[in-house]
Design a protein around this motif. Structure first.
Motif, PDB file in Angstrom:
ATOM      1  N   GLY A  18       0.888  -1.065  -0.084  1.00 38.78           N
ATOM      2  CA  GLY A  18      -0.044  -0.055   0.145  1.00 38.78           C
ATOM      3  C   GLY A  18       0.854   1.150   0.104  1.00 38.78           C
ATOM      4  N   MET A  19       0.078   2.316  -0.210  1.00 42.72           N
ATOM      5  CA  MET A  19       0.970   3.593  -0.305  1.00 42.72           C
ATOM      6  C   MET A  19       1.680   3.945   0.924  1.00 42.72           C
ATOM      7  SD  MET A  19      -0.356   7.368  -1.765  1.00 42.72           S
ATOM      8  CE  MET A  19      -1.499   7.604  -0.428  1.00 42.72           C
ATOM      9  N   MET A  20       0.835   3.922   1.846  1.00 46.79           N
ATOM     10  CA  MET A  20       1.422   4.292   3.363  1.00 46.79           C
ATOM     11  C   MET A  20       2.609   3.515   3.654  1.00 46.79           C
ATOM     12  SD  MET A  20       0.137   7.343   3.456  1.00 46.79           S
ATOM     13  CE  MET A  20       0.724   7.542   5.188  1.00 46.79           C
ATOM     14  N   ASP A 104     -15.706   7.712 -12.190  1.00 48.44           N
ATOM     15  CA  ASP A 104     -15.057   6.547 -13.014  1.00 48.44           C
ATOM     16  C   ASP A 104     -14.171   5.671 -12.105  1.00 48.44           C
ATOM     17  OD1 ASP A 104     -12.520   7.877 -12.512  1.00 48.44           O
ATOM     18  OD2 ASP A 104     -12.726   8.981 -14.489  1.00 48.44           O
ATOM     19  N   LEU A 105     -13.602   4.624 -12.620  1.00 45.51           N
ATOM     20  CA  LEU A 105     -12.978   3.499 -11.945  1.00 45.51           C
ATOM     21  C   LEU A 105     -11.643   4.030 -11.073  1.00 45.51           C
ATOM     22  CD1 LEU A 105     -12.664   0.638 -11.308  1.00 45.51           C
ATOM     23  CD2 LEU A 105     -11.267   0.125 -13.508  1.00 45.51           C
ATOM     24  N   ASP A 106     -10.875   4.995 -12.052  1.00 45.67           N
ATOM     25  CA  ASP A 106      -9.635   5.586 -11.425  1.00 45.67           C
ATOM     26  C   ASP A 106     -10.061   6.419  -9.993  1.00 45.67           C
ATOM     27  OD1 ASP A 106      -8.123   4.667 -13.332  1.00 45.67           O
ATOM     28  OD2 ASP A 106      -7.982   6.413 -14.586  1.00 45.67           O
ATOM     29  N   ALA A 107     -11.226   7.126 -10.204  1.00 48.04           N
ATOM     30  CA  ALA A 107     -11.781   7.827  -9.073  1.00 48.04           C
ATOM     31  C   ALA A 107     -11.878   6.977  -7.835  1.00 48.04           C
ATOM     32  CB  ALA A 107     -12.714   8.725  -9.305  1.00 48.04           C
ATOM     33  N   LEU A 108     -12.464   5.904  -8.219  1.00 47.73           N
ATOM     34  CA  LEU A 108     -12.872   4.812  -7.134  1.00 47.73           C
ATOM     35  C   LEU A 108     -11.890   4.254  -6.535  1.00 47.73           C
ATOM     36  CD1 LEU A 108     -14.710   2.878  -5.517  1.00 47.73           C
ATOM     37  CD2 LEU A 108     -14.934   1.593  -7.726  1.00 47.73           C
ATOM     38  N   LEU A 109     -10.557   4.016  -7.203  1.00 48.51           N
ATOM     39  CA  LEU A 109      -9.386   3.507  -6.753  1.00 48.51           C
ATOM     40  C   LEU A 109      -8.783   4.160  -5.814  1.00 48.51           C
ATOM     41  CD1 LEU A 109      -8.042   1.587  -9.915  1.00 48.51           C
ATOM     42  CD2 LEU A 109      -9.093   0.316  -7.762  1.00 48.51           C
ATOM     43  N   ALA A 110      -9.159   5.553  -5.965  1.00 48.72           N
ATOM     44  CA  ALA A 110      -8.493   6.553  -5.172  1.00 48.72           C
ATOM     45  C   ALA A 110      -9.139   6.969  -4.080  1.00 48.72           C
ATOM     46  CB  ALA A 110      -7.939   7.757  -5.928  1.00 48.72           C
ATOM     47  N   ALA A 111     -10.712   6.666  -4.128  1.00 46.80           N
ATOM     48  CA  ALA A 111     -11.401   7.107  -3.123  1.00 46.80           C
ATOM     49  C   ALA A 111     -11.202   6.414  -1.620  1.00 46.80           C
ATOM     50  CB  ALA A 111     -12.924   6.393  -3.255  1.00 46.80           C
ATOM     51  N   ASP A 112     -11.703   7.410  -0.727  1.00 43.80           N
ATOM     52  CA  ASP A 112     -11.149   6.926   0.708  1.00 43.80           C
ATOM     53  C   ASP A 112     -12.430   5.801   1.189  1.00 43.80           C
ATOM     54  OD1 ASP A 112      -9.910   7.573   3.325  1.00 43.80           O
ATOM     55  OD2 ASP A 112     -12.059   7.725   3.979  1.00 43.80           O
ATOM     56  N   MET A 113     -11.532   4.852   1.676  1.00 42.42           N
ATOM     57  CA  MET A 113     -12.591   3.779   2.729  1.00 42.42           C
ATOM     58  C   MET A 113     -11.813   3.530   3.943  1.00 42.42           C
ATOM     59  SD  MET A 113     -13.963   0.902   0.083  1.00 42.42           S
ATOM     60  CE  MET A 113     -14.494   0.027   1.456  1.00 42.42           C
ATOM     61  N   LYS A 116      -8.044   4.643   4.210  1.00 38.49           N
ATOM     62  CA  LYS A 116      -7.253   4.127   3.025  1.00 38.49           C
ATOM     63  C   LYS A 116      -7.876   4.221   1.845  1.00 38.49           C
ATOM     64  CE  LYS A 116      -5.298   0.697   6.322  1.00 38.49           C
ATOM     65  NZ  LYS A 116      -5.189  -0.802   6.306  1.00 38.49           N
ATOM     66  N   SER A 117      -7.221   4.304   0.593  1.00 39.34           N
ATOM     67  CA  SER A 117      -7.724   4.226  -0.782  1.00 39.34           C
ATOM     68  C   SER A 117      -8.340   2.940  -0.882  1.00 39.34           C
ATOM     69  CB  SER A 117      -6.794   4.688  -1.773  1.00 39.34           C
ATOM     70  OG  SER A 117      -5.727   3.567  -2.043  1.00 39.34           O
ATOM     71  N   VAL A 118      -9.128   2.879  -1.756  1.00 35.58           N
ATOM     72  CA  VAL A 118      -9.864   1.498  -2.332  1.00 35.58           C
ATOM     73  C   VAL A 118      -8.653   0.646  -2.807  1.00 35.58           C
ATOM     74  CG1 VAL A 118     -11.156   0.256  -3.790  1.00 35.58           C
ATOM     75  CG2 VAL A 118     -11.970   2.443  -2.705  1.00 35.58           C
ATOM     76  N   ALA A 119      -7.751   1.148  -3.518  1.00 34.74           N
ATOM     77  CA  ALA A 119      -6.704   0.288  -3.943  1.00 34.74           C
ATOM     78  C   ALA A 119      -5.633  -0.072  -3.278  1.00 34.74           C
ATOM     79  CB  ALA A 119      -5.936   1.338  -5.195  1.00 34.74           C
ATOM     80  N   ASP A 120      -5.481   0.814  -1.928  1.00 30.21           N
ATOM     81  CA  ASP A 120      -4.687   0.421  -0.821  1.00 30.21           C
ATOM     82  C   ASP A 120      -5.313  -0.913   0.043  1.00 30.21           C
ATOM     83  OD1 ASP A 120      -2.547   1.846  -1.633  1.00 30.21           O
ATOM     84  OD2 ASP A 120      -2.569   3.329  -0.093  1.00 30.21           O
ATOM     85  N   LEU A 121      -6.551  -0.803  -0.054  1.00 31.83           N
ATOM     86  CA  LEU A 121      -7.490  -1.806   0.906  1.00 31.83           C
ATOM     87  C   LEU A 121      -7.460  -2.870   0.131  1.00 31.83           C
ATOM     88  CD1 LEU A 121      -9.137  -2.112   3.308  1.00 31.83           C
ATOM     89  CD2 LEU A 121     -11.139  -1.580   1.890  1.00 31.83           C
TER      90      LEU A 121
END
Length: 291
Positions: A18-20, A104-113, A116-121
């Protein structure tokens, strides 16, 4: 040493961390790339990289509707077993909710959950659950009324096929029936105008070649092709298909009787278009024995 975004990005791509976590690894090792990889490995955070090459063709499609907007999201895993995992299902549900607020998908992957971002989760879940995963697709639909339907539901709002249907006219019960039809029949487009021109051209060429194989004159072939293309378009367009609820009517005719106009639909099916790897049992055992 200053830790740059490019350094973090490279470490993430190399390890799947993950990014962090990537940033912390570089900070702890004063920017030493190889040492940062080792640091992540000791923390068990680089496991995802080993799994990233595996085919993830199972998983779930989740749907969510809020007001006049609906969204469908496909989240893949390697096995159907993981798709039944409560932790995976909870993640997929949260991703669907985040998608309602993402363009869009890129925005979703960067969205906070949860910080953490969706991608990192997702990367974190790869590490903890032990399978490759990915958010493959999302689709949004808006209209006066939007309804959702899930086929082969694993849990409320998620399953193997997710459908959204948008209508004007307000008859949600009818819209739900249309969504069930879409799940079952899988139309290519709403109507003739919405069909991909490339698909039409491909089919026309195929039909021309079939007709020429019969040895008929070109003038006759042209008339044959016109008829065949009309049938082809009727077969693949939602409003022209025989309605599964009442095959005596087309979907368009049934909508007219219900006082409804269908304005759009979305259908996502898990693993659609993914080429799945095939192994025989002996190969699978041999691979496991090698570790």
């Amino acid at each position: 040493m200053a830790i740059t975004a490019a350094m973090v990005k490279e470490l993430r791509e190399t390890t799947g961390a993950g990014m962090m976590d990537a940033k912390k690894a570089l900070t702890e090792t004063d920017g030493d790339f190889e040492a940062a990889i080792d640091w992540l490995r000791t923390k068990g955070l680089a496991k995802a990289a080993k799994k990233s090459g595996r085919t993830a063709a199972e998983g779930l499609v989740a749907v969510a509707v809020e007001g006049a907007v609906g969204v469908a999201v496909e989240v893949n895993s390697e096995t159907d077993f993981v798709a039944k995992n409560a932790d995976f299902q909870s993640m997929v549900s949260g991703i669907a909710d985040a998608a309602l607020k993402s363009a869009d998908l890129d925005a979703l992957l960067a969205a906070d959950m949860g910080g953490k971002s969706v991608a990192d989760l997702v990367t974190e879940k790869i590490t903890t659950i032990g399978e490759n995963m990915g958010v493959r697709r999302m689709a949004k639909l808006s209209g006066d009324t939007v309804v959702s339907y899930v086929h082969n539901a694993a849990k409320a709002g998620m399953g193997k096929i997710g459908v959204l249907v948008a209508i004007t006219g307000g008859d949600e019960a009818f819209a739900k029936q249309v969504a069930m039809h879409v799940a079952a029949v899988n139309p290519a487009a709403l109507n003739e105008d919405a069909v991909d021109p490339a698909l039409v051209e491909k089919e026309r060429k195929i039909q021309i070649e079939i007709a020429r194989e019969s040895g008929k004159p070109e003038a006759v072939i042209e008339k044959m092709i016109d008829g065949r293309m009309k049938k082809f378009l009727a077969d693949i367009t939602l409003v022209n298909q025989a309605f599964v609820i009442n095959p005596d009517l087309t979907v368009g005719a049934a909508a007219k009787e219900a006082g409804v106009t269908i304005t759009g639909f979305v259908r996502l099916e898990v693993g659609e278009g993914i080429e799945k790897e095939k192994e025989n049992f002996a190969e699978e055992v041999a691979k496991a024995a090698k570790g």
